[in-house]
Each structure stands twice: as structure tokens, then as C-alpha cells.
Design a protein around this motif. Structure first.
Motif, short mmCIF file in Angstrom:
data_model
loop_
_atom_site.label_atom_id
_atom_site.label_comp_id
_atom_site.label_asym_id
_atom_site.label_seq_id
_atom_site.Cartn_x
_atom_site.Cartn_y
_atom_site.Cartn_z
N ARG A 6 0.84 -1.20 0.00
CA ARG A 6 0.00 0.00 0.00
C ARG A 6 0.87 1.26 0.00
NH1 ARG A 6 -5.01 -1.64 0.17
NH2 ARG A 6 -5.58 -3.56 1.27
N LEU B 250 2.08 1.70 -3.55
CA LEU B 250 1.04 2.27 -4.41
C LEU B 250 0.85 3.76 -4.13
CD1 LEU B 250 -1.67 -0.57 -4.39
CD2 LEU B 250 -0.08 0.02 -6.23
N THR C 7 -2.12 -2.99 -11.23
CA THR C 7 -3.38 -3.73 -11.13
C THR C 7 -3.18 -5.07 -10.44
OG1 THR C 7 -4.21 -2.67 -13.13
CG2 THR C 7 -5.28 -4.72 -12.45
N GLU D 73 -2.84 -4.47 -6.74
CA GLU D 73 -4.15 -4.12 -6.17
C GLU D 73 -5.03 -5.37 -6.02
OE1 GLU D 73 -4.60 0.50 -7.79
OE2 GLU D 73 -5.40 -1.17 -8.96
N GLU D 74 -5.02 -6.24 -7.00
CA GLU D 74 -5.82 -7.47 -6.93
C GLU D 74 -5.34 -8.37 -5.79
OE1 GLU D 74 -5.35 -9.10 -10.80
OE2 GLU D 74 -6.95 -7.88 -11.71
#
Length: 470
Positions: A246, A249, A267, A270-271
Motif C-alpha cells: 500500500r 502504491l 493492477t 491491487e488485486e
């Protein structure tokens, strides 16, 4: 004349009665003779120590003539219940012997035979003592069965637990089934046991069943605890990697909109982060949790594109090990935590190897250290099932011990009680410069290249661990 006629009539009636009595005695004589013969055979068999034959003959005599008879001028005494009690006691059936002697006493004949009555009382005391001992033995057998039953109930709970459920079939199911069958056989044997030999046999079976159940419970509990610690450690690692992902990101958010290659990696991260809440449940299967951590860690590493030197504490621990300073290894690695699987496995491996070396140098006297080494090896195996120590850096004795702890059925490559120096492996022979160079091989840098990774993630491809994760 009338008086004479009456006398003659009375005499005739008397003769009829006498003849009838003689006929009855003659009819009963063969029956009593058969009883006497069976009785004599039973007494002879008892005196010869053939107790089973004696019981059979004396029971036959009792069936033909149950009443005892005292000795007279013509015949010896007939005391079948007395001798039956002796034969039953000799055969180990003291409860039946007591019942036979009780009948003999109630008939009274044996009470008037001083020698036989003294022997009856002596044998009865012996039987009563035996029965008390057998009752105690039966109680111990029942206690063993109860203990085994409690262990079986605890094992049922472990079998259904989240930690052991996935691995029960291949690790404990066979032993558990055999122990259950042993417990059932012991219970049946004890319920049917009446004599000395049968009760002792049932007690031995019950003790074996209790011992096997207890050992199985200890092994299963230990495996459960190891997997529980591994699960807790994996969840902690997952949360650490989640925080790292996190934060990464957040740092990259200013770059949006992302280029296509970077967007795909973002992506993927995140998944994987979206799965953390489901994976981090305490009852989640360990294999699923480990796979999730692996996937998240791999996605973050690809996004970070980092390649840095190994973290300094881990490098120092490797150098200390190669110099033979095993105490310094344990001191350096105490409370040291990294979030990558391989770095954590490297810590387990170095800690186990250093502890093993100290245990060997101490002539294997320290049982606490031996237990800690085994725990470290098992935890390392749970974190990285495909791990095996690289024999270029670890002694053959430790490599064999590592394999044997993880799989007790495997034969050790070298005797586990051999001194460490016997295998010719002496890492302490390296000087400081050589140890530092070899440490680079033992814990090399990550093979990815670089933007901005934290130093504590650089042990992802630790060289002291061989084999891919499954």
C-alpha cells in the motif's frame, strides 16, 4: 389264632419294605459308583497338576452326586466341591473356587475334616488376596482405557482443526486407525477377562493402547503447534507485505495515469491486496495463505524493480557462521524480522545451523538447545517446504540432521551422534576476508534491478536455500 395271623401279616409287610429298599439301593449303586470314579479321577488329576482335567472330572462327579459324604469304615470321604475349589484355584479362577468352597462349607463334611478344612481356609485366603490384586489390575487397565479414550477424543478435535485437517490423512490417519483398533480390542478383552491370565493380558493391551494414543496425541499436538506458529507468522508477514504494497502504491500514485507496463503491475498488486482480508483469517489453510503471500510478494517485487545488497544484520550473521562464531549468529538473529519468505527461511536456517554446531560442540548435553534446533528446522520447513541446506556451506552432519527432523523415517546420511569435526567441515577455518566473500554467496542480493526498495527486502533470493517454493 387271630393274634398269630396278625403277626404273620406284619412280617409279610416288613419283608416287602426290606426288599423294596434293597432294590432301590441296588438301582442307585451304579450312579454312586460313577460319581466316585469321576471324583477319584478328578482328585488324581489335581494332584498331578492337570487342573483343567480335574475341574472337568469333579464337575461330572457333582452332576452325578452333589452331596458330600463323610468317611466311614468302608469308604473314604467324598467332598467334590472342596476338591473342585482347589482345582479351580490352581487353574487361576479364584472367584469360581470361592463359590465351590462356600458350597463345601455349607454341606458340613469338610468342616469335620481338620486337615482339609485347614487347607481350604489357607487356599481361600490366597485366592482372596489374588482377587484383590486382580481387581486392582483390572482398575489399572480400565484407567488406561479411560486415558486412551480421552486421548482419542482430543485427537478427534485435532483431526477436525484448521491446522491439522488438511494434512491429517497423509500424516496421522493410519496410526490413528491402528490405535483405535488396539483400544477396541483391549476393551473387549477386559470385558471378557475372568481369570488371572486373561486380566493380565487385557491390562497389557490396555497399557499399549494408552501409550500409543498418548504418543500420537503428543505428535499431533506438536505438529498442530508448529503449523499454528507458521500460520501466525505467515499472517504477520502478509500484513507486513500488505503495508509495504500500500505504501508503494501511494508513492506511485503521482505517476498516474500509468504507462501500460506499469499499469498492469499496479493492477496485479491491487488485486492481490484485495485478497488479504480473506487470506489473513486464523482458520485459513496454511498452504493457501503461503501461496497468497508468495503471490503478493512477487507482485510487489515486480513493481518495485529493486536490487539492493543483502541487509546488513543477515550478512553479518552469515559471516559469523562462516567464521565459526555460532554464538554471534544467534545473538545477531534474535528478534530479527524480514518480510520476504526467503529471508525468513534464511534466518531459520542460519539459526538452526548455528544452534546445531553449538549443541555438537557441547557434546550434545543441552536438551533445551536440541529442542530449539528442531523447532527452528520444523518452522523453516513449514515456511519453505522445498528448503534444503546447501552442502557447500553446511556440514554433512547438519544436512542429514535437518532432513531427519523433517522426515524421521529417512535414514541419516551420517551418524547423528558423530562429532561435528568428523565430517571434515570446518567453516571456522576461513579468515575474516574469506568469510565475508563467502557470505556474499550464502546470502546474495536480489536479482531484480532497481528503483527504491527497502534494505530489509533484499534477501528474497538467499543463496543458502536451494529449491523452488512449491
Amino acid at each position: 389264632m387271630v393274634e398269630l395271623s396278625l403277626r404273620r401279616g406284619g412280617w409279610r409287610r416288613w419283608r416287602v419294605l426290606v426288599v423294596a429298599a434293597l432294590m432301590l439301593m441296588m438301582a442307585a449303586a451304579p450312579l454312586h459308583a460313577n460319581a466316585r470314579e469321576s471324583y477319584r479321577n478328578g482328585v488324581t488329576a489335581y494332584e498331578a497338576g492337570r487342573f483343567a482335567d480335574a475341574v472337568r472330572w469333579l464337575q461330572q462327579a457333582i452332576a452325578e452326586r452333589p452331596e458330600a459324604r463323610a468317611a466311614n469304615l468302608i469308604r473314604s470321604a467324598y467332598m467334590p466341591h472342596y476338591h473342585l475349589g482347589l482345582a479351580l484355584a490352581g487353574a487361576g479362577d479364584c472367584r469360581a473356587a470361592l463359590r465351590a468352597w462356600q458350597t463345601a462349607e455349607s454341606q458340613g463334611v469338610v468342616r469335620r475334616a481338620p486337615a482339609e478344612y485347614a487347607e481350604l481356609r489357607r487356599q481361600r485366603e490366597r485366592c482372596q488376596s489374588k482377587i484383590q490384586a486382580l481387581d486392582a489390575l483390572r482398575q489399572r487397565a480400565q484407567a488406561d482405557l479411560d486415558q486412551a479414550g480421552r486421548s482419542a477424543d482430543a485427537l478427534d478435535g485435532l483431526r477436525r482443526s484448521a491446522e491439522l485437517g488438511p494434512v491429517w490423512q497423509q500424516t496421522f490417519a493410519g496410526r490413528y486407525s491402528d490405535a483405535r483398533e488396539m483400544l477396541a480390542k483391549a476393551g473387549r478383552a477386559l470385558s471378557r477377562a475372568e481369570n488371572d491370565a486373561a486380566i493380565r493380558k487385557a491390562e497389557a493391551m490396555a497399557q499399549r493402547a494408552a501409550d500409543e494414543m498418548q504418543q500420537l496425541l503428543q505428535d499431533a499436538t506438536q505438529r498442530r503447534d508448529v503449523r499454528r506458529r507458521a500460520t501466525a507468522d505467515a499472517i504477520g508477514t502478509l500484513r507486513e507485505i500488505e503495508s509495504r504494497g500500500r505504501a508503494l502504491l501511494a508513492r506511485l500514485a503521482s505517476l498516474a495515469p500509468y504507462p501500460p507496463g506499469l499499469a498492469q503491475r499496479v493492477t496485479t498488486v491491487e488485486e492481490q491486496l484485495a485478497r488479504v482480508a480473506e487470506l489473513a483469517k486464523p482458520n485459513a489453510p496454511l498452504s493457501q495463505l503461503m501461496n497468497g503471500v508468495e503471490a503478493l510478494e512477487s507482485a510487489i517485487e515486480r513493481l518495485e524493480k529493486a536490487g539492493t545488497a543483502p541487509p546488513l544484520p543477515l550478512r553479518r550473521a552469515a559471516e559469523s557462521y562462516l567464521r565459526g562464531d555460532y554464538a554471534a549468529v544467534l545473538e545477531t538473529l534474535t528478534d530479527l524480522r524480514y518480510s520476504t519468505w526467503r529471508a525468513r527461511s534464511q534466518i531459520c536456517l542460519l539459526r538452526a545451523a548455528a544452534g546445531y554446531a553449538l549443541w555438537t560442540l557441547e557434546l550434545r548435553q543441552d536438551t533445551d538447545r536440541a529442542a530449539q534446533v528442531a523447532d527452528d528446522i520444523r518452522l523453516c520447513g513449514e515456511l519453505e517446504p522445498a528448503v534444503e541446506p546447501d552442502p557447500r556451506y553446511f556440514s554433512p552432519a547438519f544436512v542429514a540432521y535437518y532432513a531427519q527432523v523433517l522426515d524421521p523415517s529417512s535414514a541419516p546420511l551420517v551418524p547423528l551422534d558423530a562429532p561435528a569435526a568428523d565430517d571434515g567441515f570446518d567453516p571456522a577455518a576461513d579468515d575474516a576476508d574469506v568469510a565475508a566473500t563467502r557470505a556474499d554467496d550464502l546470502v546474495p542480493a536480489s536479482d531484480v534491478d532497481a528503483e527504491s526498495a527497502a534494505a530489509d527486502e533484499a534477501a528474497a533470493d538467499a543463496g543458502g536455500v536451494r529449491g523452488p517454493r512449491p
